[in-house]
Design a protein around this motif. Sequence first.
Motif, mmCIF file in Angstrom:
data_model
loop_
_atom_site.group_PDB
_atom_site.id
_atom_site.type_symbol
_atom_site.label_atom_id
_atom_site.label_comp_id
_atom_site.label_asym_id
_atom_site.label_seq_id
_atom_site.Cartn_x
_atom_site.Cartn_y
_atom_site.Cartn_z
ATOM 1 N N HIS A 7 -12.293 2.790 1.770
ATOM 2 C CA HIS A 7 -11.165 2.717 0.836
ATOM 3 C C HIS A 7 -10.876 1.249 0.534
ATOM 4 O O HIS A 7 -10.718 0.455 1.452
ATOM 5 N N HIS B 30 -7.184 0.107 5.779
ATOM 6 C CA HIS B 30 -7.385 0.724 7.112
ATOM 7 C C HIS B 30 -8.857 0.678 7.538
ATOM 8 O O HIS B 30 -9.493 1.727 7.741
ATOM 9 N N HIS C 195 0.869 -1.192 0.000
ATOM 10 C CA HIS C 195 0.000 0.000 0.000
ATOM 11 C C HIS C 195 0.901 1.237 0.000
ATOM 12 O O HIS C 195 1.460 1.594 1.028
ATOM 13 N N ASP D 214 0.968 2.571 3.641
ATOM 14 C CA ASP D 214 0.186 3.721 3.169
ATOM 15 C C ASP D 214 1.086 4.957 3.059
ATOM 16 O O ASP D 214 0.671 6.064 3.400
ATOM 17 N N HIS E 29 -4.572 6.662 -5.407
ATOM 18 C CA HIS E 29 -6.021 6.857 -5.243
ATOM 19 C C HIS E 29 -6.718 7.055 -6.594
ATOM 20 O O HIS E 29 -6.405 8.001 -7.329
ATOM 21 N N GLU F 211 -6.035 2.270 -5.114
ATOM 22 C CA GLU F 211 -6.874 2.368 -3.908
ATOM 23 C C GLU F 211 -8.079 3.205 -4.306
ATOM 24 O O GLU F 211 -7.936 4.378 -4.667
HETATM 25 ZN ZN LIG Z 1 -6.891 5.109 2.227
#
Ligand SMILES: [Zn+2]
Length: 374
Positions: A81, A116, A15, A199, A47, A69
């Motif tokens: 997400h 998450h 991620h 992330d 994203h 994502e």
């Molecule tokens: Zn996220």
Amino acid sequence: MPFDSNLYEYFGNIHMHTTYSDGAGSFDDLIAGAARAGLDFVFVTDHNVLVREKEEGYRRGILTIVGQEVHDEERAVPGNHLLCLGVETDVSHLAKDPQTLIDAVNRQDALPVLAHPIEEYTELFPRHYPWHSWEVSGYHGIELWNYMSSFRGFATTVPRALLLGLLPYRFSRGPLPAMLEKWDELTRQRPVVALGGTDVHATTYRIGPVSLCFLPYDHCAKAVNTHILTETPLWGQPDTGDADFLHMNVRHDRDLLLNALRRGHCWVGYDLAGPTKGFLFWAEGAANSDSGLAALMGDTISLPAGQNLRLHIETPAAEEIRLLRNGRILSQGRATSLSYDVRDAGVYRVEVWKHRWGKLRGWIFSNPIYVRRV
Ligand SMILES: [Zn+2]
Ligand SMILES: [Zn+2]
């Protein structure tokens, strides 16, 4: 041990963000950090964008897989997400309906993973993005430990936020307890694979007169990783510059890793606290059982009546091993290995906790072995 001669271990980050969305660094910046950490692979998950064609392949010997994502940018309450690992076409236009999105990812033979899913928040950082739509089905796994997200609850004041930016390892304790509890609840219904990601965004914040890059690429690549076990090796980057040959290898290697993730043959390792390479959790028939019985973390095993199973755990250093059944500790002790005979059906998983920087910290979180009685 039924597996050791046949298993290959690879570790990497699943991620990560770049300037294709809200990350601060390019693919080259990200790969430079991954190379310094010695990672074998990265999944880049920007994203709502898929930049696969241009960026996927081997970079500096690191298998770079591009996923995405996806989230609904117009959702009234932010969240939901979804990591889409292994998708080959963009699915972000389906973000409004999480079930439709998950189904579309599955149709591509890729892995939908809740990112998450549980997040803490503070008044200082009130924005948070948990998973809301728990009624959905068909998702493959959850991000059990999202490194960046796990810090949110600590940022209660400006001085603490500053300290967090400077010394993140002082604050990192493991996956959120509520996340572990939720995962145990989910796996009682069906297998749900746990992954660990960072992330990474490498965002620079200004706090008063100080400007600080929070969790940069170098740091994140060394922190929370997913370690994957495969039964055959990656083919790697070919020596020749032949494009077809390279394409074939990349194709083979991404499928190999995705299949291992699909089967849950992986664990979440906090490598910053010490390398977790070499960990193993497997099962085989106990003395009175059929010697053909064998399972690796992530597997489901059907145990005939009257037969027992022996679980084996090996860790790369003598640390606090906890064996859990259905979320409750069954056995624990400080050691490099632990064996345990089980006769009951249940979901068996392993945590290893390590003393580091003055506190006990979550170090290894295995996927479960699911034991069914037949
Ligand atoms: Zn996220
Ligand atoms: Zn993210």
